[in-house]
Motif scaffolding. Structure first.
Motif, PDB file in Angstrom:
ATOM      1  N   SER A   1      36.571  47.439  53.257  1.00 54.48           N
ATOM      2  CA  SER A   1      35.252  47.584  52.603  1.00 54.48           C
ATOM      3  C   SER A   1      35.352  48.407  51.326  1.00 54.48           C
ATOM      4  N   TRP A   2      36.057  49.567  51.415  1.00 60.52           N
ATOM      5  CA  TRP A   2      36.126  50.431  50.230  1.00 60.52           C
ATOM      6  C   TRP A   2      36.891  49.746  49.101  1.00 60.52           C
ATOM      7  N   LEU A   3      37.936  48.966  49.477  1.00 62.37           N
ATOM      8  CA  LEU A   3      38.706  48.261  48.431  1.00 62.37           C
ATOM      9  C   LEU A   3      37.820  47.257  47.685  1.00 62.37           C
ATOM     10  N   LEU A   4      36.957  46.570  48.487  1.00 65.49           N
ATOM     11  CA  LEU A   4      36.118  45.547  47.858  1.00 65.49           C
ATOM     12  C   LEU A   4      35.082  46.164  46.923  1.00 65.49           C
ATOM     13  N   LEU A   5      34.812  47.475  47.101  1.00 64.54           N
ATOM     14  CA  LEU A   5      33.806  48.125  46.260  1.00 64.54           C
ATOM     15  C   LEU A   5      34.373  48.616  44.925  1.00 64.54           C
ATOM     16  N   ASN A   6      35.661  48.331  44.657  1.00 63.11           N
ATOM     17  CA  ASN A   6      36.233  48.737  43.372  1.00 63.11           C
ATOM     18  C   ASN A   6      35.414  48.188  42.215  1.00 63.11           C
ATOM     19  N   MET A   7      35.338  48.998  41.147  1.00 58.13           N
ATOM     20  CA  MET A   7      34.485  48.606  40.027  1.00 58.13           C
ATOM     21  C   MET A   7      34.998  47.356  39.312  1.00 58.13           C
ATOM     22  N   ASP A   8      36.280  46.958  39.551  1.00 61.98           N
ATOM     23  CA  ASP A   8      36.776  45.772  38.827  1.00 61.98           C
ATOM     24  C   ASP A   8      36.443  44.463  39.554  1.00 61.98           C
ATOM     25  N   LYS A   9      35.808  44.562  40.722  1.00 67.11           N
ATOM     26  CA  LYS A   9      35.476  43.329  41.476  1.00 67.11           C
ATOM     27  C   LYS A   9      34.108  42.786  41.021  1.00 67.11           C
ATOM     28  N   VAL A  10      33.909  41.464  41.279  1.00 67.49           N
ATOM     29  CA  VAL A  10      32.596  40.885  40.913  1.00 67.49           C
ATOM     30  C   VAL A  10      31.547  41.317  41.952  1.00 67.49           C
ATOM     31  N   PRO A  11      30.261  41.328  41.553  1.00 69.30           N
ATOM     32  CA  PRO A  11      29.214  41.830  42.458  1.00 69.30           C
ATOM     33  C   PRO A  11      29.192  41.147  43.841  1.00 69.30           C
ATOM     34  N   GLU A  12      29.463  39.815  43.903  1.00 73.20           N
ATOM     35  CA  GLU A  12      29.404  39.147  45.219  1.00 73.20           C
ATOM     36  C   GLU A  12      30.388  39.800  46.188  1.00 73.20           C
ATOM     37  N   ILE A  13      31.587  40.157  45.654  1.00 68.80           N
ATOM     38  CA  ILE A  13      32.629  40.740  46.523  1.00 68.80           C
ATOM     39  C   ILE A  13      32.249  42.179  46.886  1.00 68.80           C
ATOM     40  N   GLN A  14      31.735  42.911  45.900  1.00 66.54           N
ATOM     41  CA  GLN A  14      31.295  44.294  46.184  1.00 66.54           C
ATOM     42  C   GLN A  14      30.186  44.269  47.246  1.00 66.54           C
TER      43      GLN A  14
END
Length: 939
Positions: free
Chosen positions: A38-51
């Protein structure tokens, strides 16, 4: 592969792949790895759908798997969430909301012990200066968090005792929230979007049952915000939510303080109505109704403030009568109708003295309401109505029904005076030659009359004779008015039965309307009511009614269902004539159809002649449904019934059935394959048997023979249902029962053969067969004594039927066993079969409870267990022990201890069936792994 699945979910056009991805991702969200990814997917370089997916996974873990989180990790989880919320304060809105929901869920699970001042902490954290994030973004993030907190509480899965505890903690913490909200609303430089968020946040908090006096300042601020078009909708929601919370009625002083600001909105309301601003008038009306409807009792109690409450009532009256036609020019008036019910109930619930005072104040108000409602019920001009869409017309129809219900309710308050006032108005309209009235005005007044007469006994009203006298004077110029005239006459049919001299005033109108296809529903249903209620006074008019009906039937101007109603009307009418008259009329009425049927019977079967055959058979069925010369259905206390001579000779229906019997057999022989035609044939006899009862006896031998041949050739459920009717009615008639017994045995043996060939394709036949067996056990249990009935085979079929996927079939099988088991003692063959094979039955019942059968059937399975326990106790205690020793039976989810408890609870209950049902419900939830989940809340 996680990113791949997310990509498929959002971007793959193929729906199959989307569904697979979604399934896989749902499992991923609840897996132990979710914490990590979960925390990895919240990285600022990911697109909003993934975050967003990462934030959702966090929320699911916290809200549903709280117990998996070690207590020493609470703090780090909290600070990580705070950090991420601050980071997303200027980022994607949907991700920010999800993170706020996750933190809210964490706070609800930790408070009050592990996180004492959670809300105050949140406010403090976000007010602290943080140079990286601008103040407005931080402010919005805090408001988002404070808004979702009460919402998350409402939907959270906290156990009941925790819910109460957390609710009171939150209600106290509003002290940290409301001052902040007030400050933000009052600041001159607060931008609109912040104020909007503040109002939403307030709306969310008031649902936590916060004392109304604590909300007073914010409610007043929300009233001020109503002047700002940008904030209007949100401010309305906030005020309505605050006023409507159930707890608010305890704070009468605060409620009284709210009346002036509500009345202060009247100018804004008038301007909105003038400029056609529907949204504004709708919103203001919602506020007035919320205060009036939720608190009328509390405010009426304050007798010294009666004038300010009356002013509020008058404001709501303005909303009820708002100009324009619903639903095209306004949608507001419908919101007010329930208020009038509530106010009337509250007034009528006071003790006599107080009630008398309020009746004096409010009777004139309710008379005004009637005028307003009838004005609103008027149709628009024909030209305007022509432009309405079918959806608008339907909404208007439903609105008129709501008005009709309100008028009927108001009758309780105003009584007979209401009818007199309607009659006077109608009389003035129809006799005023100076100003000819519009048809819309006449129609609305009649509609008001019909609304009351339909449900209230108007036999004692002195204005009905005058009304019946006025009806022929109405010049009927269009369909809507004609329909209302018809329905009004129908509503007065019981009155006409008591005043038969008036029938001739209105009957010609009804017969004339029968010839107009546009008045099909109203004219036919009115004729049917008159024929049912007034049949003993109609013989002088019978020839005319039959002639007109025949003509419209032959011209085929009515749809199928109205033709059927018309036949029922004629059945009622003929029931009151002398037998030779009935036969004469039946002959002229039915002959044309018999001739058509003879022609159709010679044709090769095809879809169009099938419809014609079903139509003719339906007409006959409906005629025979109501043609009853023995007056089984008469609840008339009147003396007329006694005067009718006792009938001699066969029943006219039987005479006709015998005449057409061969023709019906001929039709059947060609259409035996067609379930609908067979059903239509069976319906004629089923309706006749139900109406004639023992008078049907002369037909029994022929009918049983025909049913036997039909069922042996091609089994159909409708033939079994008719057999069941015959068993039910003639079970105790030794003279007529032998052919029925032979038919019962034949149907049973044919169905047993069907079971050997595989009954899965015929759930309807199995269903009807089980109902037949249950009926036989109930009415004629000695059918199970003869050597010709294989009780063991029947029992085994019942067990098989319990495993069908179709719920109605399983229900019918349960009904069969519930009738069979109590007969163990008195019918030896039944006792023997149950003792030898009962274990197989128990096994099937437990499999159903274990999860094989639909949960809606559990009560029916419980009935079988109860009957087994009551009538085969010594066997059941052995069988249940043996069955429960099987591993993983009836479900792998239940432990040996739970199975033992269940068995003991079942064996203990031989008197209280309800308790057995509760035990079975509990156990089936355990077996399905649903115990204690939200699925059981409504169960």
């Amino acid at each position: 592969s996680l990113f791949q699945a997310l990509h498929q979910l959002y971007y793959d056009p193929n729906i199959e792949n989307k569904n697979l991805a979604q399934k896989w991702l749902m499992q991923a969200q609840v897996s132990p790895q979710a914490w990590h990814f979960s925390w990895l997917l919240l990285n600022m370089d990911k697109v909003p759908e993934i975050q967003y997916f990462g934030a959702s996974a966090l929320h699911i873990k916290i809200s549903r798997y709280w117990n998996d989180i070690p207590a020493d990790q609470y703090e780090s989880l909290k600070s990580q969430l705070f950090t991420h919320i601050t980071r997303f304060a200027s980022g994607s809105k949907i991700v920010l909301t999800r993170l706020c929901v996750a933190l809210a869920s964490l706070a609800l699970s930790m408070m009050p012990e592990a996180w004492p001042c959670a809300v105050a902490d949140m406010v403090r954290m976000f007010q602290a200066e943080d140079s990286n994030v601008d103040g407005r973004a931080r402010c919005l993030a805090l408001l988002e968090l404070l808004t979702v907190l009460p919402e998350e509480f409402q939907t959270s899965r906290l156990p009941q005792y925790r819910k109460g505890q957390v609710r009171s903690v939150l209600a106290q913490e509003c002290g940290s929230v409301f001052p902040l909200l007030e400050q933000l609303l009052q600041q001159q430089d607060s931008p609109g979007f912040i104020k909007q968020k503040v109002l939403k946040c307030f709306s969310s908090w008031v649902q936590l049952e916060i004392p109304l006096m604590d909300c007073e300042n914010l409610i007043q601020a929300a009233f001020t915000s109503l002047q700002d078009p940008e904030l209007f909708d949100t401010a309305v929601e906030a005020v309505v939510n605050a006023i409507s919370q159930p707890d608010a009625q305890r704070y009468v002083n605060t409620l009284l303080k709210l009346i002036p600001p509500v009345l202060g909105l009247q100018e804004q309301l008038r301007q909105a109505v003038q400029s056609g601003d529907m949204e504004t008038s709708h919103g203001i009306c919602r506020i007035a109704v919320a205060l009036g409807e939720n608190h009328s009792r509390a405010l009426l109690d304050q007798v010294e403030h009666w004038q300010s409450f009356l002013a509020l009532v008058n404001m709501i009256m303005f909303c009820t009568g708002i100009p324009g036609h619903y639903p095209v020019n306004e949608t507001t008036s419908s919101l007010t109708l329930t208020f009038w019910y509530t106010l009337q109930d509250d007034i009528l619930s006071f003790e006599p003295d107080k009630q008398a005072v309020y009746q004096q104040v409010y009777r004139p108000v309710y008379f005004q309401l009637v005028d307003v409602l009838l004005h609103k019920a008027q149709f628009p001009s024909d030209e305007e109505y022509g432009f309405w869409s079918s959806d608008e017309k339907e909404q208007f129809r439903i609105y008129r029904v709501d008005i009709s219900d309100t008028l009927m309710y108001v009758y309780e308050m105003l009584g007979a005076e209401l009818l007199s006032s309607l009659y006077d108005k109608l009389g003035r309209l129809l006799t005023n030659t100076e100003q000819p009235s519009t048809w819309q005005h006449t129609e609305a007044l009649l509609y008001g009359f019909q609304s009351i007469a339909e449900t209230i006994d108007v036999n004692y009203s002195d204005v009905v004779p005058g009304l019946i006298g006025l009806i022929p004077r109405i010049s009927i110029s269009n369909v809507q008015l004609a329909d209302t005239v018809m329905f009004t006459i129908g509503a007065l049919s019981e009155w006409l039965a008591d005043h038969p001299v008036m029938i001739n005033n209105v009957l010609p109108l009804v017969l004339q309307a029968l010839g107009n296809p546009e008045l099909s529903i109203s004219s036919v249903s009115t004729l049917k009511k008159i024929c049912r209620e007034c049949k003993y006074d109609l013989p002088p008019y019978a020839a005319n009614i039959v002639a007109v009906s025949q003509e419209v039937l032959m011209k085929q101007i009515h749809k199928q269902s109205q033709c059927m109603w018309l036949m029922q009307a004629l059945g009622f009418l003929l029931s009151a004539l002398q037998v030779e008259e009935i036969l004469k009329n039946l002959h002229s009425l039915i002959t044309p159809y018999i001739q058509q049927l003879e022609k159709l019977a010679d044709e090769t079967p095809n879809p169009s002649n099938k419809l014609a055959i079903i139509h003719i058979l339906g007409l006959l069925s409906n005629l025979f449904t109501t043609l009853d010369i023995s007056h089984h259905d008469d609840d008339h206390e009147s003396t007329e019934v006694k005067k009718l001579p006792v009938q001699q000779g066969p029943n006219p229906v039987v005479v006709v059935l015998q005449q057409v019997f061969q023709l019906i057999q001929k039709v059947l022989s060609k259409w035996l394959n067609d379930a609908q035609v067979v059903e239509s044939v069976c319906a004629i006899f089923e309706k006749s048997v139900k109406t004639l009862l023992d008078d049907f006896a002369p037909m029994v031998p022929q009918l049983c023979e025909m049913l036997g041949q039909m069922y042996s050739t091609i089994p159909q459920a409708s033939a079994i249902d008719l057999t069941r009717q015959l068993v039910h009615i003639f079970a105790h008639e030794p003279a007529h029962f032998p052919p029925i017994k032979a038919l019962f045995l034949l149907v049973t043996s044919v169905t047993l053969t069907l079971f050997q060939q595989g009954p899965r394709d015929h759930p309807d036949i199995v269903d009807s067969f089980m109902q037949l067996l249950a009926q036989a056990l109930k009415r004629k249990p000695d059918l199970f004594l003869g050597s010709n009935l294989d009780v063991k085979a029947v029992f085994q079929c019942g067990v098989l039927s319990l495993k069908f996927p179709e719920a109605p079939t399983v229900k019918a099988s349960c009904g069969f066993f519930t009738e069979l088991l109590p007969r163990c003692g008195e019918i030896a063959p039944v006792g023997q079969v149950v003792h030898e094979n009962g274990k197989v039955l128990l096994q099937a019942v437990l499999e159903g409870i274990g999860g094989q059968a639909s949960r809606s059937l559990m009560d029916h399975f419980a009935e079988i267990l109860f009957a087994l326990n009551k009538h085969c106790f010594s066997y059941l205690s052995i069988w249940i022990k043996e069955a429960m020793q099987q591993d993983g039976f009836p479900s792998a989810r239940v432990s040996p201890e739970q199975k033992e408890t269940f068995s003991q609870q079942i064996l203990r209950e031989r008197v209280n069936k309800r308790r057995v049902k509760e035990t079975v419900k509990e156990f089936t939830l355990l077996c399905r792994g649903l115990h204690g989940t939200e699925y059981t809340a409504d169960y």
